[in-house]
Structure formats: C-alpha cells, structure tokens
Design a protein around this motif. Structure first.
Motif, PDB file in Angstrom:
ATOM      1  N   UNK A 189      15.344  45.963  16.994  1.00 60.82           N
ATOM      2  CA  UNK A 189      16.235  46.799  16.179  1.00 60.82           C
ATOM      3  C   UNK A 189      15.891  46.736  14.703  1.00 60.82           C
ATOM      4  N   UNK A 190      14.811  46.030  14.356  1.00 63.48           N
ATOM      5  CA  UNK A 190      14.442  45.862  12.941  1.00 63.48           C
ATOM      6  C   UNK A 190      15.640  45.394  12.114  1.00 63.48           C
ATOM      7  N   UNK A 191      16.355  44.448  12.643  1.00 64.94           N
ATOM      8  CA  UNK A 191      17.585  44.004  12.001  1.00 64.94           C
ATOM      9  C   UNK A 191      17.634  42.475  11.949  1.00 64.94           C
ATOM     10  N   UNK A 192      18.072  41.987  10.811  1.00 61.89           N
ATOM     11  CA  UNK A 192      18.307  40.561  10.617  1.00 61.89           C
ATOM     12  C   UNK A 192      19.798  40.354  10.398  1.00 61.89           C
ATOM     13  N   UNK A 193      20.297  39.290  10.979  1.00 59.90           N
ATOM     14  CA  UNK A 193      21.721  38.984  10.889  1.00 59.90           C
ATOM     15  C   UNK A 193      21.945  37.674  10.135  1.00 59.90           C
ATOM     16  N   UNK A 194      23.123  37.562   9.561  1.00 61.71           N
ATOM     17  CA  UNK A 194      23.572  36.303   8.993  1.00 61.71           C
ATOM     18  C   UNK A 194      24.967  36.042   9.528  1.00 61.71           C
ATOM     19  N   UNK A 195      25.060  35.102  10.445  1.00 64.24           N
ATOM     20  CA  UNK A 195      26.355  34.701  10.980  1.00 64.24           C
ATOM     21  C   UNK A 195      26.936  33.649  10.063  1.00 64.24           C
ATOM     22  N   UNK A 196      28.114  33.925   9.554  1.00 57.36           N
ATOM     23  CA  UNK A 196      28.756  33.024   8.596  1.00 57.36           C
ATOM     24  C   UNK A 196      30.067  32.527   9.195  1.00 57.36           C
ATOM     25  N   UNK A 197      30.142  31.239   9.397  1.00 57.14           N
ATOM     26  CA  UNK A 197      31.342  30.618   9.943  1.00 57.14           C
ATOM     27  C   UNK A 197      31.958  29.671   8.928  1.00 57.14           C
ATOM     28  N   UNK A 198      33.190  29.301   9.177  1.00 56.38           N
ATOM     29  CA  UNK A 198      33.902  28.357   8.299  1.00 56.38           C
ATOM     30  C   UNK A 198      33.790  28.769   6.841  1.00 56.38           C
ATOM     31  N   UNK A 199      34.051  30.033   6.589  1.00 55.24           N
ATOM     32  CA  UNK A 199      33.914  30.552   5.229  1.00 55.24           C
ATOM     33  C   UNK A 199      34.929  29.928   4.299  1.00 55.24           C
ATOM     34  N   UNK A 200      34.489  29.768   3.057  1.00 54.58           N
ATOM     35  CA  UNK A 200      35.312  29.151   2.018  1.00 54.58           C
ATOM     36  C   UNK A 200      35.459  30.124   0.859  1.00 54.58           C
ATOM     37  N   UNK A 201      36.476  29.961   0.041  1.00 53.98           N
ATOM     38  CA  UNK A 201      36.616  30.854  -1.123  1.00 53.98           C
ATOM     39  C   UNK A 201      35.375  30.857  -2.010  1.00 53.98           C
ATOM     40  N   UNK A 202      34.683  29.740  -2.100  1.00 55.86           N
ATOM     41  CA  UNK A 202      33.483  29.702  -2.936  1.00 55.86           C
ATOM     42  C   UNK A 202      32.311  30.466  -2.340  1.00 55.86           C
ATOM     43  N   UNK A 203      32.451  30.964  -1.130  1.00 53.17           N
ATOM     44  CA  UNK A 203      31.436  31.845  -0.540  1.00 53.17           C
ATOM     45  C   UNK A 203      31.602  33.288  -1.003  1.00 53.17           C
ATOM     46  N   UNK A 204      32.657  33.563  -1.740  1.00 54.08           N
ATOM     47  CA  UNK A 204      32.881  34.914  -2.242  1.00 54.08           C
ATOM     48  C   UNK A 204      31.737  35.337  -3.156  1.00 54.08           C
ATOM     49  N   UNK A 205      31.126  36.453  -2.835  1.00 52.40           N
ATOM     50  CA  UNK A 205      29.945  36.914  -3.572  1.00 52.40           C
ATOM     51  C   UNK A 205      29.503  38.263  -3.007  1.00 52.40           C
ATOM     52  N   UNK A 206      28.554  38.860  -3.686  1.00 51.75           N
ATOM     53  CA  UNK A 206      27.843  39.996  -3.120  1.00 51.75           C
ATOM     54  C   UNK A 206      26.608  39.446  -2.406  1.00 51.75           C
ATOM     55  N   UNK A 207      26.448  39.837  -1.170  1.00 55.43           N
ATOM     56  CA  UNK A 207      25.352  39.336  -0.345  1.00 55.43           C
ATOM     57  C   UNK A 207      24.277  40.406  -0.221  1.00 55.43           C
ATOM     58  N   UNK A 208      23.033  39.993  -0.422  1.00 53.80           N
ATOM     59  CA  UNK A 208      21.886  40.897  -0.408  1.00 53.80           C
ATOM     60  C   UNK A 208      20.860  40.428   0.624  1.00 53.80           C
ATOM     61  N   UNK A 209      20.158  41.377   1.188  1.00 52.14           N
ATOM     62  CA  UNK A 209      18.975  41.019   1.958  1.00 52.14           C
ATOM     63  C   UNK A 209      17.742  41.551   1.240  1.00 52.14           C
ATOM     64  N   UNK A 210      16.643  40.878   1.454  1.00 46.03           N
ATOM     65  CA  UNK A 210      15.381  41.245   0.819  1.00 46.03           C
ATOM     66  C   UNK A 210      14.243  40.905   1.773  1.00 46.03           C
ATOM     67  N   UNK A 211      13.118  41.552   1.539  1.00 45.06           N
ATOM     68  CA  UNK A 211      11.977  41.362   2.434  1.00 45.06           C
ATOM     69  C   UNK A 211      10.696  41.165   1.646  1.00 45.06           C
ATOM     70  N   UNK A 212       9.803  40.417   2.236  1.00 48.36           N
ATOM     71  CA  UNK A 212       8.452  40.289   1.696  1.00 48.36           C
ATOM     72  C   UNK A 212       7.474  40.402   2.860  1.00 48.36           C
ATOM     73  N   UNK A 213       6.304  40.916   2.541  1.00 44.85           N
ATOM     74  CA  UNK A 213       5.290  41.115   3.567  1.00 44.85           C
ATOM     75  C   UNK A 213       4.473  39.845   3.694  1.00 44.85           C
TER      76      UNK A 213
END
Length: 130
Positions: free
Chosen positions: A76-100
């Motif tokens: 599916x050309x897709x990468x996932x990030x499973x995030x558990x036990x989230x905390x208030x300090x995890x609040x942010x903008x999350x980005x994905x990036x790629x390199x060849x």
C-alpha cells in the motif's frame, strides 16, 4: 510528483492511542527510509522513528520506545505509527518524510536530520488532553 500524505491525527485523552498513516507516491517506496518526526510549539522538530522499507529494519528514539511502533505495508506504499499510552507532552504536529536509501551514504532519518530527508509532507496534528 512526490507526495507524502500524513493522516490519522486528532484529539485523544491522556493514555489513549492513535495510529498515524503516511501514504507515499512518486518515488520507489521499496528503496526508501521513511521517518516520523514531530514538532511541538516552541520546540525543534525531532525524529521519532524510522523504517527501512526494503527489510523492515527500524529505529525508535528512547523517548517513545515501548509506546510508539513504526511499521510499513509495502503493498500500500504506506507507513504507520502506532502510538499508545499517549501523554500531553506528545501533543505536536506529526510529519512523515522519506529518503532514497540507494542514493544515501548515510541515513538522515537515523540521525534525526529533517532537512537531510529527500521528501517531506504536511503534518497532522495530535493533541493529547490531560
């Protein structure tokens, strides 16, 4: 055109879970290293985890080790990030990036260099309420 589309963010309570998705197109997915980064208000962008799509090798930073898991679905050309036990300090903008991978002597993702990544996408907001 290269596209990296991050999705799955939202508002979640302290201790909750979210799964982010990063759908990639426009480059050879199987020859890439995909990373998840985040940037909280007033802070620098930081790397969280990277995955080498050809062999599934991963790295995870200590601060989220045991809570965040990166995975990829090459079909599916897709990468996932499973995030558990989230905390208030995890609040942010999350980005994905790629390199060849085949064009790099060393991985920018693995050393946390956002600006060394070949492609970056728009972020998705994650807000964890206390």
């Amino acid at each position: 055109d290269v596209q990296l589309q991050a999705s799955g963010g939202g508002l979640v309570q302290n201790g909750g879970s979210l799964r982010l998705s990063c759908r990639a197109s426009g480059f050879t997915f199987d020859d890439s290293i995909i990373g998840w980064f985040r940037q909280a208000p007033g802070k620098e962008r930081e790397v969280l985890s990277c995955i080498t799509t050809s062999d599934g090798g991963t790295v995870v930073v200590d601060s989220v080790q045991g809570r965040f898991t990166i995975s990829s679905d090459n079909a599916k050309n897709t990468v996932y990030l499973q995030m558990n036990s989230l905390k208030p300090e995890d609040t942010a903008v999350y980005y994905c990036a790629a390199e060849i991978k085949s064009k790099k002597y060393w991985s920018s993702c693995r050393v946390g260099h956002w600006y060394g990544m070949d492609y970056g996408g728009k972020g998705t907001q994650v807000t964890v309420s206390s």
